[in-house]
Write a protein that holds these residues in place. Structure first.
Motif, PDB file in Angstrom:
ATOM      1  N   GLU B 160       0.787  -1.028   0.079  1.00 46.12           N
ATOM      2  CA  GLU B 160       0.011  -0.046   0.226  1.00 46.12           C
ATOM      3  C   GLU B 160       0.971   1.394  -0.057  1.00 46.12           C
ATOM      4  O   GLU B 160       0.550   2.437  -0.716  1.00 46.12           O
ATOM      5  N   LEU B 200      11.903   9.956  -2.101  1.00 45.72           N
ATOM      6  CA  LEU B 200      10.745   9.518  -1.352  1.00 45.72           C
ATOM      7  C   LEU B 200      11.338   8.619  -0.150  1.00 45.72           C
ATOM      8  O   LEU B 200      11.995   7.650  -0.318  1.00 45.72           O
ATOM      9  N   ASP B 201      11.083   9.206   1.251  1.00 42.12           N
ATOM     10  CA  ASP B 201      11.654   8.604   2.227  1.00 42.12           C
ATOM     11  C   ASP B 201      10.756   7.625   3.061  1.00 42.12           C
ATOM     12  O   ASP B 201       9.824   8.309   3.479  1.00 42.12           O
ATOM     13  N   TYR B 202      10.937   6.293   3.446  1.00 39.29           N
ATOM     14  CA  TYR B 202      10.326   5.533   4.418  1.00 39.29           C
ATOM     15  C   TYR B 202      11.291   5.470   5.925  1.00 39.29           C
ATOM     16  O   TYR B 202      12.211   4.805   5.650  1.00 39.29           O
ATOM     17  N   PRO B 203      10.546   5.968   6.845  1.00 38.16           N
ATOM     18  CA  PRO B 203      11.600   5.660   8.023  1.00 38.16           C
ATOM     19  C   PRO B 203      11.330   4.077   8.469  1.00 38.16           C
ATOM     20  O   PRO B 203      10.428   3.377   8.218  1.00 38.16           O
ATOM     21  N   SER B 206       8.181   3.219  10.528  1.00 38.84           N
ATOM     22  CA  SER B 206       6.970   3.280   9.979  1.00 38.84           C
ATOM     23  C   SER B 206       6.140   2.333  10.167  1.00 38.84           C
ATOM     24  O   SER B 206       6.274   1.172  10.004  1.00 38.84           O
ATOM     25  N   ASP B 207       4.714   2.562   9.978  1.00 40.28           N
ATOM     26  CA  ASP B 207       3.725   1.264  10.176  1.00 40.28           C
ATOM     27  C   ASP B 207       3.834   0.602   9.068  1.00 40.28           C
ATOM     28  O   ASP B 207       3.339  -0.658   9.067  1.00 40.28           O
ATOM     29  N   LEU B 208       4.229   0.929   7.806  1.00 40.23           N
ATOM     30  CA  LEU B 208       4.294   0.365   6.757  1.00 40.23           C
ATOM     31  C   LEU B 208       5.424  -0.818   6.700  1.00 40.23           C
ATOM     32  O   LEU B 208       5.315  -1.767   5.967  1.00 40.23           O
TER      33      LEU B 208
END
Lengths: 357, 281
Positions: B160, B200-203, B206-208
């Motif tokens: 998602e 685009l950064d995803y920590p 993250s919940d993802l």
């Protein structure tokens, strides 16, 4: 703004962030001024005694690309940070999205001159204020491909909108659509009967959709044909101006350059259908006369040392407007300070400007 | 149509025969790897593997295990052939692609062996269509030699979170740069297009993020045109695992749940465009 120009001008000022655009023929200018209160945080940076606040322009498409999908933006983006980094030559737009995801866009920008059209709503003799809905509903009757529309005030004060037909078009082959709106449909009316202006519909439609979406009333300030028409939207945190050049009239061209006289038009008879052809003939403008004196309907630029910004050298009738369109281009020069002695209007203002509600 | 999986006798046997109640279970997966016209089919006792390659740089595999089929039988140890994936997909969806609830296309697939065409029997609402698709000599497939022991960085994300990002990738950028690191920015996708750069950064918290195992900071670039087709697989999937090895080879594994809740996998392997060891911010 993208309906007007390909470049987005960003100008942070003390009174807010101004986003502006101008079209290629310089006949349309729009500015959106977002007051500091609109933002959670607004730091325009500091201007030194000799330097101005930094401003730049970016490609409209690049900027819009970041906000491509509005529905998904609304769902997933929490806040947006805009940083102007002159030294890195980058405009940074950072979207903070849900799940902790950060989207950072670094856009290349170009430094630019101050973009400012000369206009003064105070000097317009006529003013109309209406909910955007009214105008949107009216405009929907015109085909999407229609270029210009004429807004007119009938002798009885009724307001009309009619599609403008080129003189070269054969009357028997063209369709004319005209609709009349009663005064009481408007929130305020302060107009000179018999006055009319013709302007480009395409650029106006853009503003109209914005006005409808934000549910703000639209005010139209206009004067004689040839002088720009100014559309404004006002809100506590937003000020929008759209300035469009209007077609100038055959009659006003014959005025001497130093006066700003009232142009006398043949009065619109109530049986306009009969007088349509003669009315159309009167609307014809003098195309060949532009080699003459500069446009009589635009304020002339005076050297003003107080205006420290280097301005663009634009005169009134600038070529670049497609020749078959007889619009005058807007004047881009020093911003006129109100109250300066200049070309006096001989026509008195019918009503003082009041707040749009 | 009684085709039983008998051992080959007087040409009655089929090297591969399979039945599927809902052809969509196969067609949707095949679409996720359909970025070239031709594909290589490999059938073994465990199931079907469909491979598509491009430019000797990218390989996609769709795995449909035997359990997904109502009937699945392979005579030899393995059966392999090359076939037009476009034609196959057109046949599988011959009754239309819209999925009305309750209706589905039933499929029976038969392959006699080397040199024979692939036979498809498709039935929906009493109407039967028979298709014969010619097969070719299988190509030699790339071996990326990507194994779990050589993995340097691995993360598992909920699809998602990536779907929109992949759909909106700036295609004016020639490359997609992927940074994976135990430190900030943890997981970053970057493009360098005409308008400027985008990150685009995803920590890691993250919940993802379902799993985060990064041991080393790695930044690798991949040709964006090669990776863009993986968006289809991403759209179908619920989870994706992203792994890189010491050479910067990328493995994307997508977990796809079909209409009946069964799990299938699609994976993409891509070799890096350039090898940059320093993180490029």
């Amino acid at each position: 703004l993208s309906r007007i120009g390909d470049e987005l001008y960003l100008e942070p000022t003390e009174s807010g962030l101004s986003l502006r655009a101008v079209n290629s023929s310089r006949s349309a200018f729009a500015s959106f001024l977002f007051a500091p209160l609109f933002f959670q945080l607004y730091e325009p940076g500091s201007a030194g005694p000799d330097t101005e606040l930094f401003r730049c322009k970016v490609h409209m498409k690049s900027f819009l690309g970041i906000f491509r999908s509005l529905p998904s933006l609304e769902k997933s983006v929490g806040k947006c940070l805009i940083l102007l980094k002159p030294r890195a030559s980058r405009l940074v737009l950072q979207l903070h999205c849900k799940y902790g995801v950060t989207k950072t866009h670094n856009l290349a920008f170009q430094e630019c001159e101050r973009l400012q059209a000369v206009f003064d709503t105070q000097r317009c003799t006529s003013r109309l204020c209406a909910p955007a809905r009214l105008l949107a509903d009216a405009v929907v009757h015109f085909p999407p491909t229609l270029a210009e529309v004429t807004l007119g005030i009938g002798p009885s004060g009724k307001i009309s909108l009619r599609n403008y037909v080129e003189d070269e078009a054969e009357p028997s082959k063209t369709m004319v659509t005209e609709l009349w709106l009663a005064e009481d449909e408007f929130q305020s009316v302060a107009v000179a009967p018999g006055s009319h202006i013709t302007f480009c519909l395409k650029e106006f439609r853009g503003l109209l959709s914005f006005a409808e979406a934000s549910n703000l009333p639209l005010t139209i300030h206009f004067d004689e044909p040839g002088r720009p028409v100014i559309f404004t939207l006002d809100d506590t945190v937003l000020e929008v101006h759209l300035v469009l050049a209007t077609l100038s009239d055959l009659e006003s061209n014959s005025q001497s350059p130093s006066t700003n006289g009232v142009s006398h038009l043949p009065a619109l008879s109530d049986e306009f259908a009969d007088d349509l052809e003669s009315y159309m003939a009167a609307m014809e403008t003098n195309e060949g006369g532009s080699e003459g004196p500069p446009s009589p309907t635009f304020p002339l630029r005076t050297p003003q040392p107080a205006e420290s910004e280097p301005e663009e050298e634009e005169e009134g009738a600038v070529p670049g407007t497609p020749p078959h369109k007889k619009f005058r281009s807007l004047f881009f020069g020093s911003v006129m300070t109100p109250g300066r002695p200049g070309l006096a209007t001989t026509q008195e203002v019918l009503a003082e400007d009041s707040d749009g509600e | 149509m009684p085709f039983s999986a008998q051992p080959p006798a007087s040409g009655e046997g089929y090297a591969l025969s399979a039945s599927l109640d809902n052809a969509r279970h196969l067609s949707s997966l095949l679409r996720a790897v359909h970025f070239q016209d031709h594909a290589t089919f490999l059938a073994t006792a465990s199931g079907l593997r469909v491979t598509v390659e491009d430019a000797k740089c990218i390989q996609a595999n769709a795995f449909i295990q035997a359990e997904i089929f109502q009937e699945f039988s392979v005579q030899e140890e393995s059966v392999m052939f090359r076939i037009s994936l476009s034609v196959l997909l057109d046949c599988l969806t011959i009754f239309g692609t819209s999925s009305l609830p309750g209706t589905s296309t039933a499929l029976r697939m038969c392959y006699r062996g080397y040199g024979y065409p692939l036979m498809l029997f498709l039935e929906e609402g009493g109407v039967v269509t028979v298709c014969k698709i010619s097969t070719q000599e299988p190509d030699e497939l790339l071996d990326f030699d990507f194994c779990s022991t050589k993995v340097v960085n691995k993360i598992i994300l909920q699809s998602e979170g990536l779907r929109e990002a992949f759909a909106e990738l700036d295609m004016t950028s020639e490359v997609l740069q992927i940074t994976m690191s135990p430190d900030k920015p943890y997981f970053r996708l970057s493009t360098f297009g005409n308008a400027g750069s985008a990150h685009l950064d995803y920590p890691r918290d993250s919940d993802l993020m379902e799993a985060f195992h990064c041991t080393q900071t790695q930044t690798n670039r991949y040709k964006i045109s090669l990776l863009k087709p993986s968006t289809k697989a991403l759209a179908l999937s619920c989870k994706v695992s992203i792994r890189t090895d010491a050479q910067g080879f990328l493995s994307l594994q997508y977990m796809i749940r079909n209409e009946d809740g069964q799990i299938c996998f699609v994976e993409y392997y891509c070799c890096p465009d350039e090898n940059i060891t320093e993180a490029e911010l």
